[in-house]
Write a protein that holds these residues in place. Sequence first.
Motif, PDB file in Angstrom:
ATOM      1  N   GLY A 391       5.641 -15.421  -9.421  1.00  0.00           N
ATOM      2  CA  GLY A 391       5.992 -17.097  -8.961  1.00  0.00           C
ATOM      3  C   GLY A 391       4.532 -17.644  -9.064  1.00  0.00           C
ATOM      4  O   GLY A 391       4.554 -18.885  -9.403  1.00  0.00           O
ATOM      5  N   ALA A 414      12.083 -16.966  -7.169  1.00  0.00           N
ATOM      6  CA  ALA A 414      12.712 -18.554  -7.006  1.00  0.00           C
ATOM      7  C   ALA A 414      12.352 -19.113  -5.930  1.00  0.00           C
ATOM      8  O   ALA A 414      12.338 -20.557  -6.117  1.00  0.00           O
ATOM      9  CB  ALA A 414      14.287 -18.200  -6.693  1.00  0.00           C
ATOM     10  N   GLU A 415      11.591 -18.560  -4.970  1.00  0.00           N
ATOM     11  CA  GLU A 415      10.898 -19.377  -3.830  1.00  0.00           C
ATOM     12  C   GLU A 415       9.714 -20.180  -4.245  1.00  0.00           C
ATOM     13  O   GLU A 415       9.232 -21.222  -3.809  1.00  0.00           O
ATOM     14  CB  GLU A 415      10.466 -18.482  -2.637  1.00  0.00           C
ATOM     15  CG  GLU A 415      11.410 -17.665  -1.951  1.00  0.00           C
ATOM     16  CD  GLU A 415      10.856 -16.866  -0.979  1.00  0.00           C
ATOM     17  OE1 GLU A 415       9.718 -16.990  -0.643  1.00  0.00           O
ATOM     18  OE2 GLU A 415      11.791 -16.001  -0.562  1.00  0.00           O
ATOM     19  N   HIS A 416       9.316 -20.057  -5.561  1.00  0.00           N
ATOM     20  CA  HIS A 416       8.057 -20.553  -6.280  1.00  0.00           C
ATOM     21  C   HIS A 416       8.566 -21.690  -7.618  1.00  0.00           C
ATOM     22  O   HIS A 416       7.822 -22.111  -8.204  1.00  0.00           O
ATOM     23  CB  HIS A 416       7.105 -19.562  -6.919  1.00  0.00           C
ATOM     24  CG  HIS A 416       6.572 -18.776  -5.685  1.00  0.00           C
ATOM     25  ND1 HIS A 416       5.378 -19.043  -4.885  1.00  0.00           N
ATOM     26  CD2 HIS A 416       7.061 -17.614  -5.269  1.00  0.00           C
ATOM     27  CE1 HIS A 416       5.228 -17.786  -4.207  1.00  0.00           C
ATOM     28  NE2 HIS A 416       5.951 -17.057  -4.190  1.00  0.00           N
ATOM     29  N   GLN A 417       9.833 -21.832  -7.281  1.00  0.00           N
ATOM     30  CA  GLN A 417      10.614 -23.088  -7.999  1.00  0.00           C
ATOM     31  C   GLN A 417      10.459 -22.355  -9.644  1.00  0.00           C
ATOM     32  O   GLN A 417      10.346 -23.177 -10.573  1.00  0.00           O
ATOM     33  CB  GLN A 417       9.789 -24.318  -8.123  1.00  0.00           C
ATOM     34  CG  GLN A 417      10.080 -25.243  -6.866  1.00  0.00           C
ATOM     35  CD  GLN A 417       9.386 -24.600  -5.602  1.00  0.00           C
ATOM     36  OE1 GLN A 417       8.460 -24.294  -5.410  1.00  0.00           O
ATOM     37  NE2 GLN A 417      10.390 -24.229  -4.606  1.00  0.00           N
ATOM     38  N   LEU A 418      10.506 -21.312  -9.869  1.00  0.00           N
ATOM     39  CA  LEU A 418      10.670 -20.635 -11.389  1.00  0.00           C
ATOM     40  C   LEU A 418      11.972 -20.457 -11.526  1.00  0.00           C
ATOM     41  O   LEU A 418      12.813 -19.732 -10.739  1.00  0.00           O
ATOM     42  CB  LEU A 418       9.743 -19.318 -11.229  1.00  0.00           C
ATOM     43  CG  LEU A 418       9.934 -18.557 -12.422  1.00  0.00           C
ATOM     44  CD1 LEU A 418       8.950 -19.293 -13.498  1.00  0.00           C
ATOM     45  CD2 LEU A 418       9.204 -17.268 -12.582  1.00  0.00           C
ATOM     46  N   PRO A 419      12.477 -20.870 -12.474  1.00  0.00           N
ATOM     47  CA  PRO A 419      13.893 -20.564 -13.030  1.00  0.00           C
ATOM     48  C   PRO A 419      14.290 -19.294 -13.166  1.00  0.00           C
ATOM     49  O   PRO A 419      13.348 -18.487 -13.835  1.00  0.00           O
ATOM     50  CB  PRO A 419      13.993 -21.280 -14.362  1.00  0.00           C
ATOM     51  CG  PRO A 419      13.021 -22.113 -14.120  1.00  0.00           C
ATOM     52  CD  PRO A 419      11.696 -21.582 -13.760  1.00  0.00           C
TER      53      PRO A 419
END
Length: 470
Positions: A391, A414-419
């Motif tokens: 991420g 997902a915590e890093h705004q990665l789909p």
Amino acid sequence: MKSAATFTWAQLLSETQGEAVSHHRPFETAALDSDTRTLDHDSFFVPLTGANFDGNDYIAAAYEAGAQGAFVRQAYLAKHPDLKRFPNLISVEEPLMAYLALARLHRRRCAARIVAVTGSSGKTTTKEMLFALLSSVLGDQVQKSEKNFNNEVGVALTLLNIRPSTHVMVLEMGMRGPNQISILSEYAEPDIGIITNIGPAHIGLLGSLDAIAKAKCELFQGMDPEKSLGIINGDDPLLVGEASRSWDGRLESYSLHEVDEIHTFPEGHLTFNYEDATFALSLPGSHNVSNALAGIKACEALGIPLKRIQNALADFEPGGARWQKRQLEGLDNIWMINDAYNANPASVKVALGAFLDGHYPGLTKVAIVGGMAELGAFSEHYHREIGHWVGEYGGLDALVVMGDEAAPLAQAAAEHQLPVYCVQDAQDVVALIQKTWPANAIFFLKASRSFQLEHVPELLTHDHPSHVLP
């Protein structure tokens, strides 16, 4: 599989410390074979045991197939004394150890120098690179472990197939626990031992990185400190420390600090300078430069000039679901990088990093990552660590995570705004690709073997087999 090496009756007895328990029917020499399907009249049967079978159960079938004789486990013979009706039956404590003892005898009577390779990751690629480097100079006077023949049976069979004309045999040694590499080394007696790195592969079985380092450095136990050479990754401080404690013989290291001007090309290959030579390498990533350096150091130790091998890896293909880059036929500009042979935290990071650093203009970059096996109580920690790492790294358009075991990886990424997309098996992966990225995309596949991610390209193409592109 039948061995190339053959042995006399006296050698079969003396090397294995076996006992002849039936009448002797004379023969000149016999090859070893553990498979009744390939036995012939020149064979001596070795009843090996697997997770779901006992080769001793097939001794009668071996004789029916024409075997000259057979080994039998002492404890098995005690329960099946009727086997004594067959000629040339030798009782041993454990047939596998007899197999290894005869492999060592053949190793000793051949002139080939043995180079053994182990490590937590990169050992197969290093073995294949070293074989390619040596073959470019020595041709068919070099042999290697085939496929994944890196356990006791595989190493024994590899040694038993050393040809009289072979100058160098490159052996891969794997392990799942302590004392396994020490056994392989004891019987192979390497002239050169290479350790690529120490990582958390099998940490669920061994309990700590220190224990893994000790297990890998068992490689030195079968080596002669007066004559043999250890080659280690100098960029791995844990390995350097343990090797220094474990090995009293000559020790050399290789390091990326010895390399100048790594130049990566958009097509994915690279070049680097080492000493007075410029090497071409068909694979991306500094980890592959490190693997190449291990092989180059071994070539130097064997007296091969660098200038003669600098182009030997320009067209190198690792094979076996290791960085196989393909465009899939019958689809709309869909590419796959199949690196799904296996996965552990170290190998996932370096391979995924090479993918993230790659330039693929006009293509959506999607990584498909499955769970990492044999991490035990450390599983959640390492999966979560990979999730945060990918991420933060950047360069990825989407991440597909397979399996419940890898759920912490998905959550962290997902915590890093990665789909992030979560699936359960290869069929789910195929359906997701067809629905979400039907065109102009490149996919990187990485997972432990149990996930069978390597089948995704064939599942996608159906009747359109994928083809390897340069």
